[in-house]
Design an enzyme around this catalytic site. Structure first.
Site, PDB file in Angstrom:
ATOM      1  N   ASP A  82      49.748  51.357 -29.382  1.00 28.50           N
ATOM      2  CA  ASP A  82      51.306  51.038 -28.882  1.00 28.50           C
ATOM      3  C   ASP A  82      51.205  50.824 -27.461  1.00 28.50           C
ATOM      4  O   ASP A  82      50.447  51.452 -26.539  1.00 28.50           O
ATOM      5  CB  ASP A  82      52.149  52.085 -29.215  1.00 28.50           C
ATOM      6  N   HIS A 185      63.477  52.509 -23.851  1.00 30.75           N
ATOM      7  CA  HIS A 185      62.524  53.526 -24.341  1.00 30.75           C
ATOM      8  C   HIS A 185      63.453  54.631 -23.834  1.00 30.75           C
ATOM      9  O   HIS A 185      63.894  54.518 -22.666  1.00 30.75           O
ATOM     10  CB  HIS A 185      61.341  53.356 -23.681  1.00 30.75           C
ATOM     11  N   GLY A 186      63.302  55.773 -24.327  1.00 30.60           N
ATOM     12  CA  GLY A 186      63.641  57.233 -23.637  1.00 30.60           C
ATOM     13  C   GLY A 186      65.288  57.221 -24.245  1.00 30.60           C
ATOM     14  O   GLY A 186      65.607  56.989 -25.125  1.00 30.60           O
ATOM     15  N   SER A 216      64.698  55.617 -31.236  1.00 26.75           N
ATOM     16  CA  SER A 216      65.324  56.656 -31.288  1.00 26.75           C
ATOM     17  C   SER A 216      66.556  56.813 -30.465  1.00 26.75           C
ATOM     18  O   SER A 216      66.431  56.249 -29.334  1.00 26.75           O
ATOM     19  CB  SER A 216      64.382  58.120 -31.038  1.00 26.75           C
ATOM     20  N   ASN A 235      60.225  51.623 -33.610  1.00 23.01           N
ATOM     21  CA  ASN A 235      59.273  52.324 -33.033  1.00 23.01           C
ATOM     22  C   ASN A 235      60.069  53.450 -32.495  1.00 23.01           C
ATOM     23  O   ASN A 235      61.422  53.128 -31.749  1.00 23.01           O
ATOM     24  CB  ASN A 235      58.834  51.713 -31.527  1.00 23.01           C
TER      25      ASN A 235
END
Ligand code: 13P
Length: 287
Positions: A82, A185-186, A216, A235
């Site tokens: 990744d 991200h995060g 997520s 992802n």
């Protein structure tokens, strides 16, 4: 059984679903991913983000373990790098047998991103592996779990342009395209607003599977809409790691006696497996 990124994305295409791509940083994480995928009998992508997670374990140490678990799995598994930063890192992953690699040149000028991605595609071809690359930007703080705040909002001016995406795919010959359309991200500061029409336009313009990063923290409803419109790889990591941390905290608070580290690893693994089961069910349209 190890399969290439292209093969596993083809499976998702055939069933109009998305394959979960879970980042791993520990043996417990690898075991949680494989156990969840086998229990639901679904293909899965086991991936390592060297750029974000090399401080926890080097690629050359976790890579062979990922390969061993993937090889023995009863379901198709792609072992993927990744956010590959350079050709050397990509070659290291390919030499270990990784069946997919991402080259991330999204911060570079277009021509440089194309040249480097093209070189990654030529290299991967020799190994029978497939390549994901990125155009547009999801923000540079890769993962909250890797020490950054990760608390970002998507910036619309960095969203992937469908026309440029089509040109990029033509110029590079990649197998999957990571796009920016509202995810980061995060940890999300506030509920993300996804530009689903953009996903549809990118998919139609490029003809390749679209990859969602920063999965997520997204609602099940948004996942379903993205999958309907061409997202085939999602992802997902930060919230699985956070929920596992929460589960460990709860157990520790309830424990008045000795605590052994091997128990902590198992508590984390059980929590991660549960998150991965829930996630795969949504991505694979299972009840
Ligand atoms: P999250 O950790 O935010 O789910 O993102 C994972 C990711 O996109 C890896 O590339």
């Amino acid at each position: 059984m190890i399969v290439s990124l292209k093969t596993i994305l083809g499976m998702a295409e055939a069933t109009n679903t998305a394959v979960a791509a879970f980042n791993v940083t520990t043996l417990s994480g690898i075991r949680a991913v494989i156990a969840a995928a086998e229990e639901l009998n679904q293909p899965v992508i086991l991936q390592f983000a060297n750029a974000a997670h090399k401080g926890y374990i080097p690629l050359t140490e976790i890579g062979p373990v990922m390969m061993q678990y993937a090889d023995r799995a009863k379901v198709p598994v792609c072992v993927h790098l990744d956010h590959g930063e350079n050709l050397e890192e990509i070659k290291t992953a390919l030499d270990m047998g990784f069946s997919g690699v991402m080259y991330d040149g999204s911060a570079l000028p277009y021509a440089q991103n194309v040249a480097n991605t093209r070189a990654a595609v030529e290299l991967a071809e020799g190994y029978g592996a497939s390549v994901e690359a990125e155009i547009g930007s999801m923000g540079r703080e890769e993962f909250a779990s890797a020490g950054g705040s990760g608390e970002e909002e998507a910036v619309e001016s960095c969203y992937t342009d469908p026309g440029q995406a089509a040109q990029f795919v033509k110029d590079t010959g990649i197998d999957a395209l990571a796009c920016s359309f509202g995810t980061v991200h995060g940890i999300y500061l506030k509920a993300p607003k996804l530009d689903i029409d953009r996903v549809k336009d990118i998919r139609e313009a490029t003809g390749v599977p679209v990859v969602m990063h920063g999965g997520s923290g997204i609602s099940d409803e948004d996942f379903r809409k993205c999958i309907e419109n061409g997202v085939r790889k999602i992802n997902f990591y930060t919230y699985a790691a956070k929920y596992a941390g929460d589960a460990v905290k709860e157990k520790l608070n309830a424990e008045s006696g000795n605590v052994y580290f091997h128990d902590i690893a198992v508590w984390g693994m059980e929590s991660m497996k549960q998150t991965y089961l829930d996630t795969i069910r949504v991505f694979s349209n299972l009840k």
